[in-house]
Design an enzyme around this catalytic site. Structure first.
Site, PDB file in Angstrom:
ATOM      1  N   GLY A   1     -45.809  50.540   9.622  1.00  0.00           N
ATOM      2  CA  GLY A   1     -44.698  50.845   8.720  1.00  0.00           C
ATOM      3  C   GLY A   1     -43.586  49.812   8.793  1.00  0.00           C
TER       4      GLY A   1
ATOM      5  N   GLU B   1     -42.958  41.698   3.223  1.00  0.00           N
ATOM      6  CA  GLU B   1     -43.839  40.938   2.308  1.00  0.00           C
ATOM      7  C   GLU B   1     -45.186  40.590   2.947  1.00  0.00           C
ATOM      8  OE1 GLU B   1     -44.045  39.848  -0.982  1.00  0.00           O
ATOM      9  OE2 GLU B   1     -42.474  41.345  -1.244  1.00  0.00           O
TER      10      GLU B   1
ATOM     11  N   HIS C   1     -46.977  42.529   4.979  1.00  0.00           N
ATOM     12  CA  HIS C   1     -47.839  43.694   4.741  1.00  0.00           C
ATOM     13  C   HIS C   1     -48.251  43.761   3.258  1.00  0.00           C
ATOM     14  CE1 HIS C   1     -45.278  45.289   8.178  1.00  0.00           C
ATOM     15  NE2 HIS C   1     -46.501  45.405   8.660  1.00  0.00           N
TER      16      HIS C   1
ATOM     17  N   GLY D   1     -52.909  40.226   9.166  1.00  0.00           N
ATOM     18  CA  GLY D   1     -52.223  38.941   9.007  1.00  0.00           C
ATOM     19  C   GLY D   1     -52.514  38.009  10.181  1.00  0.00           C
TER      20      GLY D   1
END
Ligand code: PAF
Length: 286
Positions: free
Chosen positions: A31, A35, A37, A147
């Site tokens: 959470g 950007e 995510h 990522g």
């Protein structure tokens, strides 16, 4: 877009989509989305029939002296962002759903989990692998997006998927930076204005490494030393590690030939930040 918190509700949705033959893309998160995510969500939307995002601040990956309690949380903001991206489902389980009383099962990827961040965060990757495997079992995604900012996490999860024959493809995507070069992280919110300026030293040290390598430097030790020298000149920065390692097994490399990962963790004030640069056949990515 629906938000579900229980295993049964999630399973029902997943079963419906499976029956319809829709390809499931999955973005696991803790959470407080940024950007970085959202770039994962967009790729999932582009490649999949349905996109599921989990939001779960996983207590098992935080050490006792770490920031689990104060980790930033804002479900309403996250929900609005994901709605705008056209996400199909948010899985938002409470801790008791993921780890009911008496929970005892953990996953470890030996050796890789003890290197780099694993040295100063013992148990961190055991927590990450455990929660990600549980989430994979629940969501049953065809593809899961992560990522490269967390390069060690990508490498460890890829190994877990390979070793356990999990039917999911790990799709790593480029790190996303703020306008000033700072790698996006939910933890950047902890930084004061002075710390935020000081934090740019991580990217500057990677820029320096890139310049040295492009100028022909092959000695990993020399690159590392120059990076350390630059970071040490920043009064608000304390180095946790700066390492030049093999991109697959995370073992230190001496000569910069072929694929490599230059990874660093630096503590700015009280905030531990990580960043990295990858050398691949396609060139240098950071
Ligand atoms: O990268 C993260 O945000 C977390 O480590 C993950 C993969 C969601 C597991 O809790």
């Amino acid at each position: 877009m629906e938000i579900v918190s229980s295993v049964n509700e999630l399973r029902e949705k997943i079963m419906t989509w499976k029956k319809q033959g829709r390809k499931t893309g999955f973005v696991p998160t803790m959470g407080y989305l940024h950007e970085g995510h959202l770039s994962l969500v967009r790729e999932s939307k582009r490649r999949s029939g349905v996109t599921v995002v989990s939001i779960f601040v996983n207590p098992k990956q935080f050490g006792p002296a770490e920031d689990y309690k104060v980790y930033p949380r804002d479900l309403e903001r996250d929900r609005a962002l994901l709605q705008r991206e056209g996400v199909d489902l948010i899985f938002y389980p409470p801790v008791e759903v993921m780890y009911p009383e008496g929970y005892k099962t953990y996953v470890e990827v030996e050796d890789l989990q003890d290197r780099l961040c694993g040295k100063s965060r013992p148990g961190h990757f055991r927590g990450v692998c455990t929660v990600v495997l549980k989430l994979f079992n629940l969501v049953q995604p065809d593809e899961a997006y992560f990522g490269w900012k967390d390069a060690q996490q990508v490498i460890i999860l890829r190994k877990m998927v390979e070793d356990l024959n999990l039917p999911v493809k790990i799709v790593p995507l480029p790190l996303v930076r703020d306008h000033d070069g700072l790698a996006l992280s939910s933890r950047n919110t902890y930084l004061s204005p002075d710390e935020r300026r000081a934090a740019l030293v991580l990217k500057k040290s990677l820029d320096l490494a890139e310049r040295l390598i492009l100028d022909g430097e092959k000695d990993a030790h020399k690159v590392r030393e120059k990076m350390i020298e630059l970071i040490a000149a920043e009064p608000l920065a304390r180095i946790d590690y700066v390492e030049v390692v093999n991109l697959n097994n995370l073992e230190p490399v001496e000569k910069l030939e072929g694929e490599a990962l230059i990874a660093l963790a630096v503590i700015i004030g009280r905030t531990r930040l990580i960043d990295n640069l990858r050398i691949t056949s396609g060139g240098i990515e950071k």
